[in-house]
Write an enzyme that holds these catalytic residues in place. Structure first.
Site, PDB file in Angstrom:
ATOM      1  N   ASN A  14      30.752 -16.720 -10.869  1.00  0.00           N
ATOM      2  CA  ASN A  14      30.824 -18.151 -11.209  1.00  0.00           C
ATOM      3  C   ASN A  14      30.757 -18.347 -12.720  1.00  0.00           C
ATOM      4  O   ASN A  14      31.493 -19.162 -13.280  1.00  0.00           O
ATOM      5  CB  ASN A  14      29.707 -18.929 -10.511  1.00  0.00           C
ATOM      6  CG  ASN A  14      30.064 -19.276  -9.075  1.00  0.00           C
ATOM      7  OD1 ASN A  14      30.945 -20.091  -8.834  1.00  0.00           O
ATOM      8  ND2 ASN A  14      29.395 -18.639  -8.119  1.00  0.00           N
ATOM      9  N   LEU A  97      12.438 -22.195  -9.884  1.00  0.00           N
ATOM     10  CA  LEU A  97      11.938 -22.637 -11.184  1.00  0.00           C
ATOM     11  C   LEU A  97      10.783 -23.622 -11.006  1.00  0.00           C
ATOM     12  O   LEU A  97      10.766 -24.407 -10.058  1.00  0.00           O
ATOM     13  CB  LEU A  97      13.087 -23.282 -11.959  1.00  0.00           C
ATOM     14  CG  LEU A  97      14.210 -22.277 -12.274  1.00  0.00           C
ATOM     15  CD1 LEU A  97      15.503 -22.996 -12.624  1.00  0.00           C
ATOM     16  CD2 LEU A  97      13.792 -21.333 -13.392  1.00  0.00           C
ATOM     17  N   HIS A 113      25.284 -24.075  -4.854  1.00  0.00           N
ATOM     18  CA  HIS A 113      24.668 -23.545  -3.651  1.00  0.00           C
ATOM     19  C   HIS A 113      25.766 -23.312  -2.616  1.00  0.00           C
ATOM     20  O   HIS A 113      26.603 -24.191  -2.401  1.00  0.00           O
ATOM     21  CB  HIS A 113      23.623 -24.532  -3.114  1.00  0.00           C
ATOM     22  CG  HIS A 113      22.890 -23.998  -1.928  1.00  0.00           C
ATOM     23  ND1 HIS A 113      21.937 -23.006  -2.037  1.00  0.00           N
ATOM     24  CD2 HIS A 113      23.007 -24.274  -0.605  1.00  0.00           C
ATOM     25  CE1 HIS A 113      21.486 -22.714  -0.825  1.00  0.00           C
ATOM     26  NE2 HIS A 113      22.113 -23.466   0.053  1.00  0.00           N
ATOM     27  N   LEU A 148      13.895 -27.776  -3.951  1.00  0.00           N
ATOM     28  CA  LEU A 148      14.878 -26.683  -3.929  1.00  0.00           C
ATOM     29  C   LEU A 148      16.171 -27.095  -3.220  1.00  0.00           C
ATOM     30  O   LEU A 148      16.134 -27.604  -2.097  1.00  0.00           O
ATOM     31  CB  LEU A 148      14.264 -25.473  -3.209  1.00  0.00           C
ATOM     32  CG  LEU A 148      15.164 -24.224  -3.110  1.00  0.00           C
ATOM     33  CD1 LEU A 148      15.345 -23.572  -4.471  1.00  0.00           C
ATOM     34  CD2 LEU A 148      14.607 -23.241  -2.101  1.00  0.00           C
TER      35      LEU A 148
HETATM   36  C1  GRF Z   1      27.136 -17.617  -5.246  1.00  0.00           C
HETATM   37  O1  GRF Z   1      27.541 -17.642  -3.901  1.00  0.00           O
HETATM   38  C2  GRF Z   1      26.218 -18.776  -5.520  1.00  0.00           C
HETATM   39  O2  GRF Z   1      26.582 -19.934  -4.837  1.00  0.00           O
HETATM   40  C3  GRF Z   1      24.915 -18.247  -5.011  1.00  0.00           C
HETATM   41  O3  GRF Z   1      24.893 -16.888  -5.394  1.00  0.00           O
HETATM   42  C4  GRF Z   1      26.225 -16.421  -5.530  1.00  0.00           C
HETATM   43  C5  GRF Z   1      26.367 -15.908  -6.925  1.00  0.00           C
HETATM   44  O4  GRF Z   1      27.574 -15.251  -7.142  1.00  0.00           O
HETATM   45  N1  GRF Z   1      23.817 -19.030  -5.489  1.00  0.00           N
HETATM   46  P1  GRF Z   1      28.022 -14.865  -8.618  1.00  0.00           P
HETATM   47  O5  GRF Z   1      26.867 -14.125  -9.270  1.00  0.00           O
HETATM   48  O6  GRF Z   1      28.371 -16.127  -9.352  1.00  0.00           O
HETATM   49  O7  GRF Z   1      29.198 -13.954  -8.434  1.00  0.00           O
END
Ligand code: GRF
Length: 193
Positions: A14, A97, A113, A148
């Site tokens: 991401n 956090l 999420h 959360l």
């Molecule tokens: C993603 O599915 C995000 O929604 C979740 O953890 C994963 C992280 O993936 N919280 P990346 O590290 O961004 O590849």
């Protein structure tokens, strides 16, 4: 300059999607914004190598080196604040956090999420969606509040749950959508700042 600080714990796909979109869409010229730093709580987080290759500032604040959640959060906040962030973006950052930390960045702290919130906050979202018989799953970008995986929703994406899905195949389908909605949500906020 509106600085964006991204927090990761793992692969950072991401984060990479946000960095690439910022470049492709010219956020610097368009919004006066840039990804200023990538901070991880794990030295081995794969995303750190990508961030370094992109010439971004990186830092590791290891939660294991701190006696309490509050002590870790204080060290993390000190590292974040070096960049005077307009936005703090949690991208697969796997630490809960403290209320103090959330309050410090109120209104400029975002999370993604991998479920259609308010369904399935917490962990193992894909397995839980399959077990519940959901026909659709997805992902949510939201403002972070004290509770959360709650807080005002900024973007969502929906994908089908297919009959043969495992948690892994569903997660992969959802992740492709995460890479679209997270940059879109951030650009939407930057356009209003
Ligand atoms: C993603 O599915 C995000 O929604 C979740 O953890 C994963 C992280 O993936 N919280 P990346 O590290 O961004 O590849």
């Amino acid at each position: 300059m509106k600085n964006i600080v991204i927090l990761i714990s793992g692969t950072g796909s991401n984060m990479a999607a946000i960095v690439r979109t910022a470049r492709q869409e010219g956020w610097q010229d368009k919004f006066g914004a840039r990804v200023a730093a990538v901070i991880s709580n794990k030295a081995e987080a794969g995303g750190l190598a990508f961030a370094r290759e992109q010439g971004l500032a990186t830092a590791v604040v290891d939660h294991k080196g701190h006696a309490s959640r509050e002590a870790f959060d204080a060290a993390l906040a000190a590292e974040i604040d070096r960049h005077q962030p307009a936005l703090v973006v949690l991208a697969g950052f796997m630490r809960i956090l403290s209320h103090g930390f959330v309050a410090r960045y109120a209104g400029r702290l975002l999370n993604i999420h991998p479920s259609l919130l308010p369904a399935f906050p917490g962990l193992h979202t894909h397995q839980r969606a399959i077990e519940a018989g959901c026909r659709f799953a997805g992902a949510t970008v939201h403002q972070v509040t004290a509770e959360l995986d709650h807080g005002p929703i900024l973007e969502q994406a929906v994908v089908p749950v297919l009959p043969d899905d495992t948690a892994e195949t569903l997660a992969a389908r959802v992740l492709t959508q995460e890479h679209l909605i997270y940059p879109r949500a951030i650009a939407g906020l930057l356009s209003k700042m």
